[in-house]
Motif scaffolding. Structure first.
Motif, PDB file in Angstrom:
ATOM      1  N   ILE A 121       0.848  -1.208   0.000  1.00 57.89           N
ATOM      2  CA  ILE A 121       0.000   0.000   0.000  1.00 57.89           C
ATOM      3  C   ILE A 121       0.878   1.251   0.000  1.00 57.89           C
ATOM      4  CG2 ILE A 121      -1.677   1.320   1.381  1.00 57.89           C
ATOM      5  CD1 ILE A 121      -2.770  -1.546   2.259  1.00 57.89           C
ATOM      6  N   ASN A 122       1.955   1.214   0.788  1.00 58.37           N
ATOM      7  CA  ASN A 122       2.864   2.366   0.806  1.00 58.37           C
ATOM      8  C   ASN A 122       3.520   2.584  -0.556  1.00 58.37           C
ATOM      9  OD1 ASN A 122       2.257   2.977   3.415  1.00 58.37           O
ATOM     10  ND2 ASN A 122       4.023   1.902   4.296  1.00 58.37           N
ATOM     11  N   ALA A 123       3.658   1.492  -1.321  1.00 65.47           N
ATOM     12  CA  ALA A 123       4.253   1.629  -2.661  1.00 65.47           C
ATOM     13  C   ALA A 123       3.214   2.122  -3.681  1.00 65.47           C
ATOM     14  CB  ALA A 123       4.831   0.285  -3.110  1.00 65.47           C
ATOM     15  N   GLY A 124       1.932   2.136  -3.283  1.00 65.69           N
ATOM     16  CA  GLY A 124       0.907   2.676  -4.193  1.00 65.69           C
ATOM     17  C   GLY A 124      -0.208   1.704  -4.563  1.00 65.69           C
ATOM     18  N   ALA A 125      -0.155   0.462  -4.048  1.00 63.49           N
ATOM     19  CA  ALA A 125      -1.225  -0.504  -4.371  1.00 63.49           C
ATOM     20  C   ALA A 125      -2.491  -0.159  -3.576  1.00 63.49           C
ATOM     21  CB  ALA A 125      -0.766  -1.919  -4.010  1.00 63.49           C
ATOM     22  N   ARG A 126      -3.648  -0.533  -4.103  1.00 63.48           N
ATOM     23  CA  ARG A 126      -4.915  -0.390  -3.374  1.00 63.48           C
ATOM     24  C   ARG A 126      -5.365  -1.771  -2.903  1.00 63.48           C
ATOM     25  NH1 ARG A 126      -8.524   3.525  -4.751  1.00 63.48           N
ATOM     26  NH2 ARG A 126      -9.657   2.624  -2.990  1.00 63.48           N
ATOM     27  N   TYR A 127      -6.023  -1.831  -1.751  1.00 64.45           N
ATOM     28  CA  TYR A 127      -6.531  -3.097  -1.206  1.00 64.45           C
ATOM     29  C   TYR A 127      -8.007  -2.968  -0.899  1.00 64.45           C
ATOM     30  CZ  TYR A 127      -2.150  -5.678  -0.451  1.00 64.45           C
ATOM     31  OH  TYR A 127      -0.991  -6.390  -0.633  1.00 64.45           O
ATOM     32  N   MET A 128      -8.748  -4.051  -1.095  1.00 65.06           N
ATOM     33  CA  MET A 128     -10.124  -4.141  -0.617  1.00 65.06           C
ATOM     34  C   MET A 128     -10.251  -5.446   0.154  1.00 65.06           C
ATOM     35  SD  MET A 128     -12.253  -2.940  -3.955  1.00 65.06           S
ATOM     36  CE  MET A 128     -13.828  -2.904  -3.146  1.00 65.06           C
ATOM     37  N   VAL A 129     -10.497  -5.368   1.476  1.00 67.85           N
ATOM     38  CA  VAL A 129     -10.677  -6.598   2.267  1.00 67.85           C
ATOM     39  C   VAL A 129     -12.161  -6.922   2.353  1.00 67.85           C
ATOM     40  CG1 VAL A 129      -8.537  -6.447   3.598  1.00 67.85           C
ATOM     41  CG2 VAL A 129     -10.567  -5.266   4.419  1.00 67.85           C
ATOM     42  N   LYS A 130     -12.457  -8.102   2.853  1.00 66.66           N
ATOM     43  CA  LYS A 130     -13.834  -8.629   2.900  1.00 66.66           C
ATOM     44  C   LYS A 130     -14.492  -8.524   1.518  1.00 66.66           C
ATOM     45  CE  LYS A 130     -17.522  -8.958   6.345  1.00 66.66           C
ATOM     46  NZ  LYS A 130     -17.375 -10.390   6.521  1.00 66.66           N
ATOM     47  N   THR A 131     -13.678  -8.753   0.506  1.00 63.11           N
ATOM     48  CA  THR A 131     -14.139  -8.636  -0.879  1.00 63.11           C
ATOM     49  C   THR A 131     -13.762  -9.918  -1.617  1.00 63.11           C
ATOM     50  OG1 THR A 131     -13.782  -6.257  -0.773  1.00 63.11           O
ATOM     51  CG2 THR A 131     -14.030  -7.223  -2.966  1.00 63.11           C
ATOM     52  N   ARG A 132     -14.754 -10.707  -1.915  1.00 63.43           N
ATOM     53  CA  ARG A 132     -14.515 -12.029  -2.502  1.00 63.43           C
ATOM     54  C   ARG A 132     -14.663 -11.961  -4.019  1.00 63.43           C
ATOM     55  NH1 ARG A 132     -18.020 -16.437  -3.565  1.00 63.43           N
ATOM     56  NH2 ARG A 132     -19.744 -15.115  -2.895  1.00 63.43           N
ATOM     57  N   ALA A 133     -13.660 -12.457  -4.739  1.00 66.99           N
ATOM     58  CA  ALA A 133     -13.803 -12.567  -6.195  1.00 66.99           C
ATOM     59  C   ALA A 133     -14.721 -13.752  -6.480  1.00 66.99           C
ATOM     60  CB  ALA A 133     -12.443 -12.776  -6.830  1.00 66.99           C
ATOM     61  N   ILE A 134     -15.755 -13.507  -7.254  1.00 69.26           N
ATOM     62  CA  ILE A 134     -16.729 -14.586  -7.526  1.00 69.26           C
ATOM     63  C   ILE A 134     -16.321 -15.342  -8.786  1.00 69.26           C
ATOM     64  CG2 ILE A 134     -19.172 -15.107  -7.957  1.00 69.26           C
ATOM     65  CD1 ILE A 134     -19.744 -12.270  -6.756  1.00 69.26           C
ATOM     66  N   GLU A 135     -16.000 -14.581  -9.822  1.00 65.35           N
ATOM     67  CA  GLU A 135     -15.582 -15.233 -11.077  1.00 65.35           C
ATOM     68  C   GLU A 135     -14.854 -14.238 -11.963  1.00 65.35           C
ATOM     69  OE1 GLU A 135     -19.116 -16.538 -13.059  1.00 65.35           O
ATOM     70  OE2 GLU A 135     -19.932 -14.521 -13.184  1.00 65.35           O
ATOM     71  N   ILE A 136     -14.191 -14.816 -12.955  1.00 63.61           N
ATOM     72  CA  ILE A 136     -13.507 -14.034 -13.984  1.00 63.61           C
ATOM     73  C   ILE A 136     -14.561 -13.427 -14.915  1.00 63.61           C
ATOM     74  CG2 ILE A 136     -12.225 -14.471 -16.147  1.00 63.61           C
ATOM     75  CD1 ILE A 136     -10.390 -14.378 -13.827  1.00 63.61           C
ATOM     76  N   MET A 137     -14.311 -12.224 -15.427  1.00 65.41           N
ATOM     77  CA  MET A 137     -15.215 -11.662 -16.444  1.00 65.41           C
ATOM     78  C   MET A 137     -14.555 -11.852 -17.817  1.00 65.41           C
ATOM     79  SD  MET A 137     -16.679  -8.257 -14.623  1.00 65.41           S
ATOM     80  CE  MET A 137     -15.231  -7.334 -14.967  1.00 65.41           C
ATOM     81  N   LYS A 138     -15.390 -12.318 -18.758  1.00 66.55           N
ATOM     82  CA  LYS A 138     -14.865 -12.603 -20.100  1.00 66.55           C
ATOM     83  C   LYS A 138     -15.798 -12.033 -21.155  1.00 66.55           C
ATOM     84  CE  LYS A 138     -12.719 -17.154 -19.451  1.00 66.55           C
ATOM     85  NZ  LYS A 138     -12.881 -18.570 -19.770  1.00 66.55           N
ATOM     86  N   GLU A 139     -15.234 -11.559 -22.265  1.00 67.29           N
ATOM     87  CA  GLU A 139     -16.021 -11.253 -23.468  1.00 67.29           C
ATOM     88  C   GLU A 139     -15.570 -12.285 -24.480  1.00 67.29           C
ATOM     89  OE1 GLU A 139     -16.703  -6.509 -23.245  1.00 67.29           O
ATOM     90  OE2 GLU A 139     -15.168  -7.259 -24.621  1.00 67.29           O
TER      91      GLU A 139
END
Ligand SMILES: Cc1cc2nc3c(=O)[nH]c(=O)nc-3n(C[C@H](O)[C@H](O)[C@H](O)COP(=O)(O)OP(=O)(O)OC[C@H]3O[C@@H](n4cnc5c(N)ncnc54)[C@H](O)[C@@H]3O)c2cc1C
Length: 399
Positions: free
Chosen positions: A111-129
């Motif tokens: 985070i100090n290097a510039g990344a963003r985090y979201m906790v309690k956030t579950r990835a459900i699936e990949i999005m595809k076209e």
């Protein structure tokens, strides 16, 4: 869907793989988001918390008393007849870390290097076209939304659901899984806290081992891994560990668990493929775990580091195709992967050993020999066995 985000890279999972990868990407100016399903990074741990000090060199962070709970100056390995083979060093070569704090430190650095985090956030699936991956669908406290990114990195641990949703099979045959179970115990005694202690043998832990990793004077992680398919006798890893504790009252009388951890360890060496167009897999999700002892923290970090290097280059060139991202897999397979394949071979041999074989090895191997064997120096141990008349019977298992 009620929200949209746009990133260069979204990483699923804030374990050691995900957070190191996020930090290196952010340091290279890449816009990166990490989504983590747990409400607290690092907790609960599923880990013996052992790390080889040397392997952390190069990650550019200082050893920190907040997460190093104990410094390890040696090891003892016990054969089924309780014969001990040990080795000591003047300087500590291992650390037992407080993983919950360690993982948070990795996230703070990212985070100090510039990344963003979201906790309690579950990835459900990949999005595809069609076949084109363009992000992940996530859920945060009842809200579902899409996060768009040029690359998705699966760092979601063993049996990666995100890799599966990208079309990559990460499920192993049972014979390539260790089932793990561990108590963190207080009140442990008569156990040298400057050493880690390993117990081998099929009666103790079929095709696996039991460990005592002291976190301090009277507190230790006491755990077991057994080969998943070996539990066909219906006894679970926990049953073997409970039996061990019961039969080692000199260590555990009066001790009690203060935490329980359980989890699977993929010991296959690696998944078949690590990349897809706009997609990469790192850490346990790609099964990049030491096939002998199941340690994977630093390997996860190594894979996160290489993936970040390759992904940032691909983004700079505007080409995030499978062919471009494949350089990550190639670097891994040609460097660390070579050693992993050797260790996999050794794992296969160790799995053939009977308790009598372990007892015999306990008689003839020194601590240094064991270090060489675990380090993948197979030929050295083979030559040593050839020279030892007692070991002739074992040789066919090693050939
Ligand atoms: C019992 C046991 C003992 C072990 N002991 C040791 C040891 O002493 N030393 C060692 O080096 N290794 C040990 N290991 C292995 C080590 O824990 C792993 O190799 C290491 O954690 C791998 O890191 P990772 O970042 O790839 O995955 P993980 O640490 O598993 O992190 C994956 C992260 O992804 C998150 N996640 C999963 N799915 C989603 C989703 N859909 N959306 C958002 N987030 C998600 C998880 O919550 C988790 O935070 C042990 C493992 C076990 C099971």
């Amino acid at each position: 869907m009620n929200e949209k985000y746009d990133y260069d890279v979204v990483i699923v999972g804030a374990g050691p793989a995900g957070s190191i990868c996020a930090r290196y990407l952010a340091e290279k100016g890449v816009k990166v988001l990490v989504v983590e399903k747990r409400q607290e990074i690092g907790a609960p741990k599923r880990c013996g918390e052992g790390i080889v000090v040397e392997s952390l060199e190069g990650f550019n962070f200082d050893p920190n008393a907040n997460w190093i709970t104990n410094k390890i100056h040696g090891f003892s390995i016990y054969s089924p007849n309780r014969k001990r083979v040990s080795m000591s060093w003047n300087e500590p070569k291992g650390w037992i870390v407080e993983r919950k704090i360690f993982e948070k430190y990795l996230a703070v650095d990212a985070i100090n290097a510039g990344a963003r985090y979201m906790v309690k956030t579950r990835a459900i699936e990949i999005m595809k076209e069609g076949e084109k991956i363009y992000g992940v669908k996530v859920e945060n406290m009842g809200d579902k939304f899409e996060i768009r990114s040029k690359i998705v990195i699966a760092a979601d641990g063993v049996d990666s659901k995100i890799a599966k949703s990208a079309g990559i099979n990460t499920v192993n045959k049972l014979s390539d899984y260790h089932s793990g179970f561990q108590y963190e115990m207080a009140g442990v005694k008569n156990c040298d806290s400057k050493q880690i202690h390993i117990y081998v043998g099929n009666t103790v832990a079929p095709k696996g081992y039991i460990w005592i990793f002291p976190k301090g004077e009277r507190v230790a992680n006491v755990g077991i891994v057994i080969l998943a398919k070996e539990s066909s006798d219906k006894r679970r890893a926990k049953d073997y560990l409970d039996k061990f504790i019961e039969t080692h009252s000199e260590i555990f009388e009066g001790a009690s668990p203060i935490e329980i951890n359980a989890g699977g360890v993929p010991v296959s060496g690696a998944v078949e493929t690590f990349v897809h167009d706009n997609f990469m897999i790192i850490g346990d999700a790609a099964q990049l775990v030491n096939p002998i002892h199941g340690g994977g923290i630093v390997l996860a970090m190594n894979s996160g580091n290489i993936a970040a290097e390759v992904a940032s280059e691909a983004l700079k060139e505007g080409n995030t195709s499978k062919e471009k991202l494949y350089r990550y897999e190639k670097i891994w397979r040609e460097t660390i992967g070579v050693k992993m394949q050797k260790l996999l071979q050794i794992r296969m041999v160790i799995e053939k050993l009977s308790d009598d074989d372990f007892n015999l090895l306990g008689d003839i191997l020194s601590g240094e020999d064991v270090t060489k064997l675990i380090g993948g120096k197979y030929k050295f141990v083979l030559n040593m066995l050839v020279k030892n008349p007692k070991a002739m019977l074992l040789l066919n298992k090693f050939m």
